[in-house]
Design an enzyme around this catalytic site. Structure first.
Site, mmCIF file in Angstrom:
data_model
loop_
_atom_site.group_PDB
_atom_site.id
_atom_site.type_symbol
_atom_site.label_atom_id
_atom_site.label_comp_id
_atom_site.label_asym_id
_atom_site.label_seq_id
_atom_site.Cartn_x
_atom_site.Cartn_y
_atom_site.Cartn_z
ATOM 1 N N GLY A 204 3.522 20.773 45.814
ATOM 2 C CA GLY A 204 2.322 21.363 45.235
ATOM 3 C C GLY A 204 2.601 22.444 44.218
ATOM 4 C CG ASP B 120 -1.074 21.630 37.781
ATOM 5 O OD1 ASP B 120 -1.551 22.709 38.196
ATOM 6 O OD2 ASP B 120 -1.028 20.597 38.476
#
Length: 391
Positions: free
Chosen positions: A126, A176
């Site tokens: 993650g 991200d």
């Protein structure tokens, strides 16, 4: 992971030197879980674990790709129109997708390449190892064609995001890729996922440590549940739009509207919407707290965020909950929450420097029983790191 290590691995693999090398970091998200694909607010920090990509051009149009994490070599003649579907080659879809997007945007030339990937961003934890790979690939390819020029970080982040959502096929938000490309050392990145506006927020971790606990648990339902949450949020948006008008995402819903129209939504959709609306508020609160030097308030936002992700968004699991509970019990831990998509992966904790050993010891001693697992977690102590770089 240094670019020097990637350079040496490239030379060993291809018996020549690379002509461009770039590296990009993984990330943790202090606050702002599952808000990015709802056009909301996030507050990520780049970490000092990186992925490096080394490349050199070829004159035959062939692409050869290697990774120090995988056996063998992936070869394709020309950039593919569709992702590779063989198991051993699927990792290569991330850099290949980026190269496809860069060429389509005229940011790089379409030509053959030798490419090698090396890094220490833990996969499956993650921490956004895929975005680090994508952004590093984009920067290396751009530097190969335009040596010495400043990186167009936003353009590269957008190309990397399009590669993951289009070529690879994961319906993710932009957080991200933006974090990996735009973060600066010593700062968190306040990102508005609708407008793409960003602002660096001083994250002075002198006296504090960002500690990541990787549960090393990957649940099979993670990808399907992620897509379920996307659809549930879309269904909630449709309900709010019918009642309020001009609602295109949950970003358009504030707390007053949520309260006024909560009875119009089924229980599940109400809870999903409540998480997104209140999480956006927590991001703003955390940004204000960081700017005021109130790190304890940031920690409070993190604990509250995890509770909302656990109860309203239902993307946590007993392993993640166990680590957050252990963090809550440890003196000197200011806050903790799951980071990433959920159903496994990692917890990020904000810990006073003098309490890091106590926290790690508490996790090591009590995690297995609390989480009812025989898998040992891994712990990483991180600093707020620089985004993508070349050289």
């Amino acid at each position: 992971m240094t670019t020097g290590e990637a350079r040496r691995a490239f030379e060993a693999a291809y018996d020549r030197a690379p002509e461009a090398v770039a590296s990009a970091p993984g990330r943790v998200n202090l606050v702002g879980g599952h808000t990015d694909y709802n056009q909301g607010l996030v507050l990520p920090v780049a970490i000092d674990y990186r992925t490096a990509v080394a490349i050199a051009p070829r004159d035959d149009g062939r692409y050869r790709l290697r990774s120090t994490d995988f056996e063998g070599e992936v070869r394709v003649d020309g950039l593919p129109d569709d992702p590779l579907d063989t198991h051993d080659a699927m990792w290569a879809n991330y850099p290949l997708g980026v190269l496809v997007e860069l060429a389509a945007a005229d940011l790089t030339a379409e030509r053959g390449l030798d490419l090698l990937v090396a890094g220490d961003v833990p996969r499956g934890a993650g921490l956004s190892s895929s975005a680090a790979l994508e952004v590093a690939t984009a920067a290396a390819a751009y530097a190969l064609d335009t040596p010495g020029e400043a990186l167009p970080r936003r353009d590269l982040a957008e190309a990397a995001w399009r590669a993951e959502t289009g070529f690879v096929g994961l319906d993710c938000g932009i957080m991200d890729q933006y974090a990996s490309a735009l973060c600066r050392a010593g700062e968190a990145l306040f990102l508005d996922c609708r407008s793409r506006e960003t602002r660096g927020v001083t994250f002075d971790d002198d006296g504090l440590r960002t500690v990541v606990v990787d549960t090393r648990v990957e649940h099979e339902l993670a990808s399907s549940a992620y897509n379920d949450r996307v659809r549930e949020c879309e269904a909630a948006v449709a309900r709010f739009d019918a009642s309020l008008g001009d609602v295109t995402s949950l970003r358009d819903v504030d707390r007053d509207a949520l309260v006024a129209h909560s009875d119009d939504l089924p229980s599940t959709l109400r809870r999903r919407a409540r998480h997104v609306v209140t999480e956006n508020e927590r991001v703003r609160t955390a940004v204000d707290a960081l700017e005021a030097g109130d790190v304890e308030a940031v920690g409070d936002c993190m604990f509250e965020s995890h509770a909302s992700l656990r109860d309203d968004y239902e993307v946590s699991c007993r392993e993640l909950d166990a680590v957050v509970e252990l963090a809550w019990e440890t003196s000197g831990v200011l806050g903790a929450r799951m980071t990433g998509g959920g159903f496994g992966g990692s917890v990020v904790a904000l810990v006073e420097a003098g309490a890091v050993d106590d926290f790690r010891a508490h996790v090591d001693a009590a995690y297995a029983e609390r989480a009812d697992t025989d898998v040992d977690p891994r712990t990483f102590v991180c600093s707020a790191a620089e985004g993508v770089s070349v050289g």
